[in-house]
Design a protein around this motif. Structure first.
Motif, PDB file in Angstrom:
ATOM      1  N   HIS A 249      46.529  37.473  47.651  1.00 10.59           N
ATOM      2  CA  HIS A 249      45.289  37.001  48.266  1.00 10.59           C
ATOM      3  C   HIS A 249      44.704  37.984  49.275  1.00 10.59           C
ATOM      4  O   HIS A 249      43.539  37.868  49.649  1.00 10.59           O
ATOM      5  N   ARG A 250      45.501  38.969  49.713  1.00 11.60           N
ATOM      6  CA  ARG A 250      45.006  39.930  50.702  1.00 11.60           C
ATOM      7  C   ARG A 250      44.309  41.134  50.069  1.00 11.60           C
ATOM      8  O   ARG A 250      43.600  41.873  50.755  1.00 11.60           O
ATOM      9  N   ASN A 251      44.502  41.330  48.788  1.00 12.86           N
ATOM     10  CA  ASN A 251      43.922  42.475  48.085  1.00 12.86           C
ATOM     11  C   ASN A 251      42.582  42.059  47.481  1.00 12.86           C
ATOM     12  O   ASN A 251      42.498  41.647  46.322  1.00 12.86           O
ATOM     13  N   THR A 252      41.531  42.128  48.271  1.00 10.31           N
ATOM     14  CA  THR A 252      40.227  41.626  47.844  1.00 10.31           C
ATOM     15  C   THR A 252      39.272  42.766  47.533  1.00 10.31           C
ATOM     16  O   THR A 252      39.352  43.849  48.102  1.00 10.31           O
ATOM     17  N   ARG A 253      38.334  42.471  46.630  1.00  5.48           N
ATOM     18  CA  ARG A 253      37.266  43.418  46.289  1.00  5.48           C
ATOM     19  C   ARG A 253      36.149  42.634  45.611  1.00  5.48           C
ATOM     20  O   ARG A 253      36.349  41.490  45.181  1.00  5.48           O
ATOM     21  N   PRO A 254      34.954  43.196  45.490  1.00  7.09           N
ATOM     22  CA  PRO A 254      33.857  42.483  44.839  1.00  7.09           C
ATOM     23  C   PRO A 254      34.177  42.133  43.387  1.00  7.09           C
ATOM     24  O   PRO A 254      34.954  42.822  42.718  1.00  7.09           O
ATOM     25  N   MET A 255      33.549  41.082  42.904  1.00  2.00           N
ATOM     26  CA  MET A 255      33.764  40.630  41.537  1.00  2.00           C
ATOM     27  C   MET A 255      33.490  41.751  40.531  1.00  2.00           C
ATOM     28  O   MET A 255      34.235  41.922  39.553  1.00  2.00           O
ATOM     29  N   ALA A 256      32.440  42.529  40.778  1.00  2.00           N
ATOM     30  CA  ALA A 256      32.083  43.597  39.849  1.00  2.00           C
ATOM     31  C   ALA A 256      33.198  44.628  39.718  1.00  2.00           C
ATOM     32  O   ALA A 256      33.399  45.205  38.639  1.00  2.00           O
ATOM     33  N   ASP A 257      33.928  44.870  40.819  1.00  2.00           N
ATOM     34  CA  ASP A 257      35.042  45.828  40.747  1.00  2.00           C
ATOM     35  C   ASP A 257      36.151  45.323  39.829  1.00  2.00           C
ATOM     36  O   ASP A 257      36.733  46.094  39.050  1.00  2.00           O
ATOM     37  N   TRP A 258      36.463  44.022  39.918  1.00  2.00           N
ATOM     38  CA  TRP A 258      37.491  43.460  39.036  1.00  2.00           C
ATOM     39  C   TRP A 258      37.037  43.535  37.577  1.00  2.00           C
ATOM     40  O   TRP A 258      37.850  43.811  36.681  1.00  2.00           O
ATOM     41  N   ALA A 259      35.741  43.317  37.357  1.00  2.00           N
ATOM     42  CA  ALA A 259      35.228  43.404  35.989  1.00  2.00           C
ATOM     43  C   ALA A 259      35.382  44.828  35.451  1.00  2.00           C
ATOM     44  O   ALA A 259      35.776  45.019  34.284  1.00  2.00           O
ATOM     45  N   ARG A 260      35.093  45.817  36.294  1.00  2.00           N
ATOM     46  CA  ARG A 260      35.233  47.209  35.849  1.00  2.00           C
ATOM     47  C   ARG A 260      36.690  47.577  35.562  1.00  2.00           C
ATOM     48  O   ARG A 260      36.981  48.436  34.728  1.00  2.00           O
ATOM     49  N   LEU A 261      37.627  46.887  36.237  1.00  3.63           N
ATOM     50  CA  LEU A 261      39.048  47.135  36.001  1.00  3.63           C
ATOM     51  C   LEU A 261      39.567  46.426  34.751  1.00  3.63           C
ATOM     52  O   LEU A 261      40.740  46.577  34.390  1.00  3.63           O
ATOM     53  N   GLY A 262      38.701  45.644  34.113  1.00  2.00           N
ATOM     54  CA  GLY A 262      39.088  45.008  32.860  1.00  2.00           C
ATOM     55  C   GLY A 262      39.495  43.549  32.966  1.00  2.00           C
ATOM     56  O   GLY A 262      39.957  42.956  31.985  1.00  2.00           O
ATOM     57  N   VAL A 263      39.353  42.925  34.142  1.00  2.65           N
ATOM     58  CA  VAL A 263      39.686  41.507  34.300  1.00  2.65           C
ATOM     59  C   VAL A 263      38.609  40.678  33.588  1.00  2.65           C
ATOM     60  O   VAL A 263      37.415  40.936  33.732  1.00  2.65           O
ATOM     61  N   ARG A 264      39.055  39.681  32.830  1.00  3.42           N
ATOM     62  CA  ARG A 264      38.129  38.822  32.098  1.00  3.42           C
ATOM     63  C   ARG A 264      38.457  37.355  32.379  1.00  3.42           C
ATOM     64  O   ARG A 264      39.578  37.014  32.754  1.00  3.42           O
ATOM     65  N   HIS A 265      37.459  36.515  32.194  1.00  2.00           N
ATOM     66  CA  HIS A 265      37.690  35.071  32.287  1.00  2.00           C
ATOM     67  C   HIS A 265      38.748  34.684  31.255  1.00  2.00           C
ATOM     68  O   HIS A 265      38.879  35.339  30.210  1.00  2.00           O
ATOM     69  N   PHE A 266      39.490  33.623  31.537  1.00  2.00           N
ATOM     70  CA  PHE A 266      40.582  33.241  30.643  1.00  2.00           C
ATOM     71  C   PHE A 266      40.095  32.937  29.231  1.00  2.00           C
ATOM     72  O   PHE A 266      40.826  33.139  28.260  1.00  2.00           O
ATOM     73  N   ASP A 267      38.846  32.469  29.100  1.00  2.00           N
ATOM     74  CA  ASP A 267      38.310  32.195  27.762  1.00  2.00           C
ATOM     75  C   ASP A 267      37.846  33.463  27.051  1.00  2.00           C
ATOM     76  O   ASP A 267      37.338  33.409  25.926  1.00  2.00           O
ATOM     77  N   GLY A 268      38.024  34.613  27.709  1.00  2.00           N
ATOM     78  CA  GLY A 268      37.660  35.886  27.100  1.00  2.00           C
ATOM     79  C   GLY A 268      36.296  36.390  27.499  1.00  2.00           C
ATOM     80  O   GLY A 268      35.935  37.534  27.189  1.00  2.00           O
ATOM     81  N   GLY A 269      35.508  35.552  28.164  1.00  2.00           N
ATOM     82  CA  GLY A 269      34.164  35.937  28.555  1.00  2.00           C
ATOM     83  C   GLY A 269      34.141  36.820  29.796  1.00  2.00           C
ATOM     84  O   GLY A 269      35.165  37.069  30.438  1.00  2.00           O
ATOM     85  N   ALA A 270      32.937  37.274  30.130  1.00  2.00           N
ATOM     86  CA  ALA A 270      32.753  38.113  31.306  1.00  2.00           C
ATOM     87  C   ALA A 270      32.909  37.286  32.586  1.00  2.00           C
ATOM     88  O   ALA A 270      32.731  36.063  32.597  1.00  2.00           O
ATOM     89  N   LEU A 271      33.228  37.963  33.657  1.00  2.00           N
ATOM     90  CA  LEU A 271      33.337  37.288  34.951  1.00  2.00           C
ATOM     91  C   LEU A 271      31.948  36.883  35.436  1.00  2.00           C
ATOM     92  O   LEU A 271      30.964  37.587  35.185  1.00  2.00           O
ATOM     93  N   PRO A 272      31.838  35.761  36.149  1.00  2.00           N
ATOM     94  CA  PRO A 272      30.540  35.337  36.671  1.00  2.00           C
ATOM     95  C   PRO A 272      30.048  36.290  37.760  1.00  2.00           C
ATOM     96  O   PRO A 272      30.845  36.956  38.431  1.00  2.00           O
ATOM     97  N   ALA A 273      28.745  36.328  37.935  1.00  2.00           N
ATOM     98  CA  ALA A 273      28.160  37.192  38.965  1.00  2.00           C
ATOM     99  C   ALA A 273      28.134  36.436  40.287  1.00  2.00           C
ATOM    100  O   ALA A 273      27.154  35.770  40.630  1.00  2.00           O
ATOM    101  N   LEU A 274      29.239  36.520  41.025  1.00  2.00           N
ATOM    102  CA  LEU A 274      29.367  35.835  42.306  1.00  2.00           C
ATOM    103  C   LEU A 274      29.538  36.856  43.419  1.00  2.00           C
ATOM    104  O   LEU A 274      30.218  37.873  43.245  1.00  2.00           O
ATOM    105  N   GLY A 275      28.926  36.583  44.559  1.00  2.00           N
ATOM    106  CA  GLY A 275      29.043  37.477  45.688  1.00  2.00           C
ATOM    107  C   GLY A 275      30.349  37.284  46.434  1.00  2.00           C
ATOM    108  O   GLY A 275      31.190  36.454  46.073  1.00  2.00           O
ATOM    109  N   GLY A 276      30.535  38.080  47.483  1.00  2.00           N
ATOM    110  CA  GLY A 276      31.731  37.966  48.290  1.00  2.00           C
ATOM    111  C   GLY A 276      32.895  38.736  47.705  1.00  2.00           C
ATOM    112  O   GLY A 276      32.795  39.375  46.654  1.00  2.00           O
TER     113      GLY A 276
END
Length: 323
Positions: A249-276
């Motif tokens: 929980h301490r290793n935080t970064r913007p959602m877009a960064d996780w998407a660029r690292l290849g993290v995907r929603h469990f259903d296989g879709g793209a991550l939502p565009a959420l701030g913070g």
């Protein structure tokens, strides 16, 4: 010349205090100090008399406090115990039964009702079991001989102030062996800071008023940084080449960064565009259970209620199922 008998006689005449008597005298001296400190803090002699009448240390409280069993449940075991079909069904029923109250609470505190009900469900099974210990007795025992005496002394003094304010009677002030009280399992200092009189009867009653109890949970989360209408988090799939070490929980970064690292929603879709900022949490990582979640500010708010990733993730998942 003194004989052995003459030497023994005076020794036999000396009084020998029993351990029970020594314990009672030590506890009484402790209570006298607490009484004086509470009086300086505005607690009346009448309240202290009611709170301390017949008070003695509770051995069961000390036994439970000293039980330092290691946490041995795996994440699936912990999750499944708290997301049982019965708890989910009872949570949905509670959502319907208290719909109007929860809507009013959401309007005031901007906290999603499902997470309020989920915390209620995990803490006390929706009020089914809120603890049978006399809170004053439990806190006095722990403050007198517990591992964290200073902490519990502060909680004891807060409990006495709660009684003085007339929020609850001594007999009704029941809770866990560690002094956590009522439907939300608030410690006394948390009660003083965060409990709410939502039903307007002049008392902050987390024992018998569902409205006060649920609003108090919402206030706790709101004051802990809950961000409406963001989700607490959601399950994700991690790329096969991502190192799991350091994900918490301490290793935080913007959602877009996780998407660029290849993290995907469990259903296989793209991550939502959420701030913070967001973090990947793998609750069972240390035990080989690799279910992964992307969590945000609201997960951190739940962790302030109980600083455990197991707990916060279970609350979030239960909130999804009952909401």
């Amino acid at each position: 010349m003194l004989t052995r008998r003459a030497l023994a006689a005076p020794l036999l005449a000396l009084p020998v205090a029993s351990p029970a008597r020594a314990q009672a005298e030590s506890f009484d001296a402790f209570l006298a100090g607490v009484r004086a400190e509470a009086r300086r803090g505005g607690v009346s002699p009448a309240t202290l008399q009611r709170a301390f009448a017949g008070l003695r240390p509770n051995d069961r409280v000390l036994e439970l406090d000293r039980r330092q069993a290691e946490f041995t449940q795996t994440w699936p075991q912990y999750r499944d115990a708290r997301l049982s079909p019965t708890r989910i069904e009872n949570g949905r029923r509670a959502m319907q039964e208290h719909r109007a109250t929860l809507a009013a609470i959401q309007s005031r505190f901007r906290v999603e009702p499902g997470v309020v009900v989920a915390i209620w469900g995990i803490e006390t099974s929706y009020g089914g079991f809120t603890g049978n210990f006399n809170v004053i007795e439990a806190l006095a025992t722990l403050a007198w001989e517990g591992r964290r005496a200073a902490f519990f002394r502060a909680e004891l003094l807060a409990a006495l102030r709660i009684l003085e304010a007339g929020n609850v009677s001594v007999d009704r002030m029941r809770g866990s062996h560690a002094g956590a009280m009522g439907h939300p399992q608030f410690m006394p200092t948390s009660f003083e800071r965060l409990a709410v009189d939502f039903d307007g009867d002049g008392r902050r009653d987390i024992w018998d008023s569902r409205a006060d109890a649920l609003a108090s949970i919402a206030n706790y989360l709101a004051r802990s940084g809950w961000r409406d209408p963001d989700p607490w988090g959601f399950e994700v799939r991690l790329p096969g080449n991502m190192a799991l070490e350091g994900l918490d929980h301490r290793n935080t970064r913007p959602m877009a960064d996780w998407a660029r690292l290849g993290v995907r929603h469990f259903d296989g879709g793209a991550l939502p565009a959420l701030g913070g900022d967001w973090a990947v949490v793998v609750p069972g990582l240390s035990r080989g259970d690799a279910q992964s979640f992307l969590v945000g500010q609201n997960f951190m708010a739940i962790r302030r209620y109980n600083p455990s990733n197991f707990y916060a993730t279970a609350v979030g998942l239960l909130s999804d199922r009952v909401g």
